[in-house]
Design a protein around this motif. Structure first.
Motif, PDB file in Angstrom:
ATOM      1  N   LEU A   1      51.559 -18.233  -0.670  1.00 59.01           N
ATOM      2  CA  LEU A   1      51.432 -17.996  -2.152  1.00 59.01           C
ATOM      3  C   LEU A   1      52.032 -18.623  -3.223  1.00 59.01           C
ATOM      4  CD1 LEU A   1      53.748 -14.710  -1.431  1.00 59.01           C
ATOM      5  CD2 LEU A   1      51.396 -14.786  -1.037  1.00 59.01           C
ATOM      6  N   THR A   2      51.223 -19.044  -4.554  1.00 59.40           N
ATOM      7  CA  THR A   2      51.603 -18.929  -5.488  1.00 59.40           C
ATOM      8  C   THR A   2      52.500 -18.303  -6.098  1.00 59.40           C
ATOM      9  OG1 THR A   2      49.379 -20.064  -5.916  1.00 59.40           O
ATOM     10  CG2 THR A   2      50.368 -20.561  -7.779  1.00 59.40           C
ATOM     11  N   GLY A   3      53.517 -19.512  -7.134  1.00 65.27           N
ATOM     12  CA  GLY A   3      54.586 -18.846  -7.595  1.00 65.27           C
ATOM     13  C   GLY A   3      55.756 -19.467  -6.950  1.00 65.27           C
ATOM     14  N   PRO A   4      57.082 -19.009  -7.444  1.00 64.84           N
ATOM     15  CA  PRO A   4      56.883 -17.355  -8.247  1.00 64.84           C
ATOM     16  C   PRO A   4      57.411 -17.886  -9.591  1.00 64.84           C
ATOM     17  CG  PRO A   4      59.124 -17.711  -7.348  1.00 64.84           C
ATOM     18  CD  PRO A   4      58.452 -18.946  -7.526  1.00 64.84           C
ATOM     19  N   VAL A   5      56.209 -16.679 -10.736  1.00 66.33           N
ATOM     20  CA  VAL A   5      56.769 -17.263 -12.059  1.00 66.33           C
ATOM     21  C   VAL A   5      57.498 -16.308 -12.512  1.00 66.33           C
ATOM     22  CG1 VAL A   5      55.089 -17.211 -13.795  1.00 66.33           C
ATOM     23  CG2 VAL A   5      53.615 -17.296 -12.377  1.00 66.33           C
ATOM     24  N   ALA A   6      58.673 -16.719 -13.487  1.00 62.93           N
ATOM     25  CA  ALA A   6      59.506 -16.159 -13.900  1.00 62.93           C
ATOM     26  C   ALA A   6      59.205 -15.519 -16.125  1.00 62.93           C
ATOM     27  CB  ALA A   6      60.942 -16.921 -14.544  1.00 62.93           C
ATOM     28  N   VAL A   7      59.118 -14.035 -16.306  1.00 64.69           N
ATOM     29  CA  VAL A   7      58.971 -13.525 -17.267  1.00 64.69           C
ATOM     30  C   VAL A   7      60.427 -13.730 -18.008  1.00 64.69           C
ATOM     31  CG1 VAL A   7      57.398 -11.816 -17.983  1.00 64.69           C
ATOM     32  CG2 VAL A   7      57.058 -12.562 -15.511  1.00 64.69           C
ATOM     33  N   ALA A   8      59.989 -14.619 -19.174  1.00 68.58           N
ATOM     34  CA  ALA A   8      62.105 -14.006 -20.612  1.00 68.58           C
ATOM     35  C   ALA A   8      62.013 -12.603 -20.994  1.00 68.58           C
ATOM     36  CB  ALA A   8      61.103 -14.650 -21.044  1.00 68.58           C
TER      37      ALA A   8
ATOM     38  N   ASN B   1      63.576  -6.417  -9.879  1.00 71.09           N
ATOM     39  CA  ASN B   1      65.008  -7.238  -8.869  1.00 71.09           C
ATOM     40  C   ASN B   1      65.975  -7.519  -8.959  1.00 71.09           C
ATOM     41  OD1 ASN B   1      63.567  -4.781  -6.602  1.00 71.09           O
ATOM     42  ND2 ASN B   1      62.248  -5.687  -6.202  1.00 71.09           N
ATOM     43  N   VAL B   2      65.223  -8.621 -10.226  1.00 75.21           N
ATOM     44  CA  VAL B   2      66.004  -9.903 -10.497  1.00 75.21           C
ATOM     45  C   VAL B   2      65.829 -10.721 -12.024  1.00 75.21           C
ATOM     46  CG1 VAL B   2      65.944 -10.298  -7.635  1.00 75.21           C
ATOM     47  CG2 VAL B   2      64.813 -11.603  -9.300  1.00 75.21           C
ATOM     48  N   ASP B   3      66.193 -10.908 -12.025  1.00 71.15           N
ATOM     49  CA  ASP B   3      66.408 -11.272 -13.418  1.00 71.15           C
ATOM     50  C   ASP B   3      64.910 -12.191 -13.466  1.00 71.15           C
ATOM     51  OD1 ASP B   3      68.428 -10.430 -14.759  1.00 71.15           O
ATOM     52  OD2 ASP B   3      69.686 -12.043 -14.931  1.00 71.15           O
ATOM     53  N   GLY B   4      63.999 -11.994 -14.823  1.00 77.75           N
ATOM     54  CA  GLY B   4      62.820 -13.561 -14.681  1.00 77.75           C
ATOM     55  C   GLY B   4      61.033 -12.201 -14.041  1.00 77.75           C
ATOM     56  N   ALA B   5      62.071 -11.114 -13.237  1.00 73.50           N
ATOM     57  CA  ALA B   5      61.074 -10.604 -12.116  1.00 73.50           C
ATOM     58  C   ALA B   5      60.644 -11.610 -10.944  1.00 73.50           C
ATOM     59  CB  ALA B   5      59.788 -10.110 -12.653  1.00 73.50           C
ATOM     60  N   LEU B   6      60.020 -12.660 -10.982  1.00 77.51           N
ATOM     61  CA  LEU B   6      59.524 -13.666 -10.577  1.00 77.51           C
ATOM     62  C   LEU B   6      58.175 -13.136  -9.342  1.00 77.51           C
ATOM     63  CD1 LEU B   6      62.555 -14.776  -8.576  1.00 77.51           C
ATOM     64  CD2 LEU B   6      61.596 -15.515 -10.680  1.00 77.51           C
ATOM     65  N   PHE B   7      57.140 -13.279 -10.458  1.00 77.42           N
ATOM     66  CA  PHE B   7      55.910 -12.679 -10.026  1.00 77.42           C
ATOM     67  C   PHE B   7      55.062 -14.422  -8.973  1.00 77.42           C
ATOM     68  CE2 PHE B   7      51.043 -12.723 -10.572  1.00 77.42           C
ATOM     69  CZ  PHE B   7      50.590 -11.407  -9.797  1.00 77.42           C
ATOM     70  N   SER B   8      54.753 -13.300  -8.006  1.00 76.25           N
ATOM     71  CA  SER B   8      53.381 -14.639  -7.502  1.00 76.25           C
ATOM     72  C   SER B   8      52.445 -13.974  -6.767  1.00 76.25           C
ATOM     73  CB  SER B   8      54.433 -15.235  -6.018  1.00 76.25           C
ATOM     74  OG  SER B   8      55.124 -15.617  -6.281  1.00 76.25           O
ATOM     75  N   ALA B   9      51.493 -14.628  -6.184  1.00 71.85           N
ATOM     76  CA  ALA B   9      49.809 -14.058  -5.368  1.00 71.85           C
ATOM     77  C   ALA B   9      49.493 -14.991  -5.097  1.00 71.85           C
ATOM     78  CB  ALA B   9      49.398 -13.680  -6.812  1.00 71.85           C
ATOM     79  N   GLY B  10      48.791 -14.311  -4.113  1.00 76.19           N
ATOM     80  CA  GLY B  10      47.732 -14.990  -2.760  1.00 76.19           C
ATOM     81  C   GLY B  10      47.207 -14.116  -2.236  1.00 76.19           C
ATOM     82  N   ASP B  11      46.739 -15.131  -1.085  1.00 78.06           N
ATOM     83  CA  ASP B  11      45.864 -14.061  -0.082  1.00 78.06           C
ATOM     84  C   ASP B  11      44.751 -13.568  -0.316  1.00 78.06           C
ATOM     85  OD1 ASP B  11      45.758 -13.009   2.619  1.00 78.06           O
ATOM     86  OD2 ASP B  11      46.256 -11.095   1.670  1.00 78.06           O
ATOM     87  N   GLY B  12      43.910 -14.528  -0.876  1.00 83.74           N
ATOM     88  CA  GLY B  12      42.359 -14.175  -1.155  1.00 83.74           C
ATOM     89  C   GLY B  12      41.390 -13.217  -0.568  1.00 83.74           C
ATOM     90  N   HIS B  13      41.321 -12.064  -1.107  1.00 84.36           N
ATOM     91  CA  HIS B  13      40.285 -11.346  -0.029  1.00 84.36           C
ATOM     92  C   HIS B  13      39.228 -12.226  -0.527  1.00 84.36           C
ATOM     93  CE1 HIS B  13      43.129  -9.324   2.265  1.00 84.36           C
ATOM     94  NE2 HIS B  13      43.381 -10.458   2.961  1.00 84.36           N
TER      95      HIS B  13
END
Length: 420
Positions: free
Chosen positions: A108-115, A236-248
């Motif tokens: 999974l690529t990330g995580p990306v924090a969202v301010a 659930n946490v500060d920044g959210a911490l978004f990730s994505a992957g597992d391309g179909h």
């Protein structure tokens, strides 16, 4: 795994300043292998409303011949870091460990924090694109796994990974068992999508395997969450911490033999923080406990459980709660409406927790909402007042939480000092 994080943050800052997308390429430092956790440090931070461009990789370790297929260097580097070799084999482990010792198989690529994102908010994920970037994918059967893994006929089928050529121009796949028949990547009525999208789970959950979907999102495997869809995830946490992957590249509802046509993909996502007081967001907050979504034509709820009966019940109850708040129509009338126009499907039966999703047409829900709002006029006004009051109440809750977070132990000292 995070030694290059500072470089990624710097590059993202330059991209933001130039008005371009934030771009994250997959490296050992910008990916997490096989799990979801609040402990994974963000690889970059973006502002609410920004677009992030995530490049993702996929491959079964040790099963893709490097001399036959064009395996991205990024994937080889990640395999080297996690498995011990560029091809994903495990020369230093005997016998080889499942998933190269990771809690699950997905990269999974990330995580990306969202301010600005905080627990109690919702991360709105708009899927803007989902594109293939390698000319091969793969499908695997694992012994004793899958929809038929416990049947007499398939229980002893040996594990095997098959590499499948992809024609990126024609958007087709030609599996070696198909006798030359091409399978269009939109054969199931959708197109390529990311099987995994999610945010960090609550810190108390520890590290969760990427196999299991849940309240954080994760292994949703929902083919309707392609470009044009919007996913809503409780933070659930500060920044959210978004990730994505597992391309179909292509997948039918069910995903029966354990995997879809898995492949490396890149996609663009607009990440927006919704707070309880955000304009127009009251309905989606109502009783939300897991992923919700919408497409241009439908509202979607999702639920996961080992028992499909439990999953379908949860998906239906969640839809009734959401649509009741959105439309003002009674839950019993929505229950009847769902029986007429709702479409429920089994998303997948292979991820430990089976998935069910329910789709309700926006054309009917929005028309019912308009009719309910126009009933006598006073209902619309009363509903607007109640929605505004709820938004104010939730906003006050947030501000009190902020005050207590800043104040912490100082409050008691001030009360004592001024004899309050």
């Amino acid at each position: 795994m995070r030694t290059a994080a500072c470089l990624v943050v710097a590059l993202a800052a330059v991209a933001a300043a130039s008005g371009e997308d934030h771009v994250v390429r997959p490296t050992p430092a910008t990916t997490h292998f096989g799990g979801w956790s609040a402990d994974y440090a963000p690889v970059t931070e973006v502002a609410s409303g920004d677009v992030v461009h995530l490049w993702t990789v996929s491959g079964e370790p040790g099963q893709v011949p490097l001399d036959t297929f064009d395996v991205p260097e990024e994937l080889q580097t990640i395999w080297k870091a996690q498995c011990g070799s560029l091809d994903g084999s495990q020369p230093d482990r005997s016998p080889p460990a499942a998933f190269c010792g990771a809690p699950g198989p997905h990269i999974l690529t990330g995580p990306v924090a969202v301010a600005g994102a905080r627990p109690g908010d919702i991360l709105k994920v708009e899927v803007l694109s989902a594109e293939l970037w390698t000319d091969w994918g793969w499908n695997t059967i694992r012994a004793g796994k899958g929809a038929l893994g416990n049947t007499a006929e398939f229980a002893d089928v040996p594990a095997e990974t098959v590499i499948i050529p992809l024609d990126l121009a024609r958007m087709t796949a030609t599996p070696p068992w198909s006798r030359g028949v091409e399978i269009a990547l939109n054969a199931t009525g959708t197109g390529p999508f990311f099987g995994q999208m999610g945010v960090a789970p609550a810190p108390s959950r520890g590290v969760l395997s990427s196999i299991l979907p849940g309240a954080h999102g994760g292994n949703l495997d929902n083919k309707r969450l392609g470009p044009g869809a919007t996913l809503y995830l409780p933070v659930n946490v500060d920044g959210a911490l978004f990730s994505a992957g597992d391309g179909h590249a292509v997948q039918g509802d069910g995903e029966f033999c354990v995997t879809a046509l898995e492949t490396s993909m890149h996609g663009r996502f607009r990440l927006t923080v919704l707070t309880p007081g955000s304009a127009g967001s009251t309905a989606v907050f109502h009783d939300i406990s897991g992923p919700r979504a919408e497409t241009p034509t439908h509202y979607i709820t999702m639920a996961f459980h080992e028992d499909l009966n439990e999953a379908q019940e949860a998906a239906l109850l969640d839809m009734l709660a959401w649509m009741h708040r959105l439309t003002g129509v009674s839950r019993i009338d929505l229950y009847r409406t769902a029986s007429l126009v709702g479409d429920m499907a089994v998303t997948q039966v292979v991820n430990g927790r089976k998935g069910v999703h329910l789709m309700m047409p926006k054309s009917i829900m929005d028309a019912m909402a308009a009719a309910a709002n126009d009933s006598g006029g006073w209902k619309s006004a009363a509903r607007a007042v109640l929605a505004a009051a709820e938004a104010i109440y939730l906003d006050v809750q947030h501000k009190v939480a902020d005050f207590l977070l800043i104040c912490k132990g100082k409050c008691a000292e001030l009360l004592a000092k001024y004899e309050l």
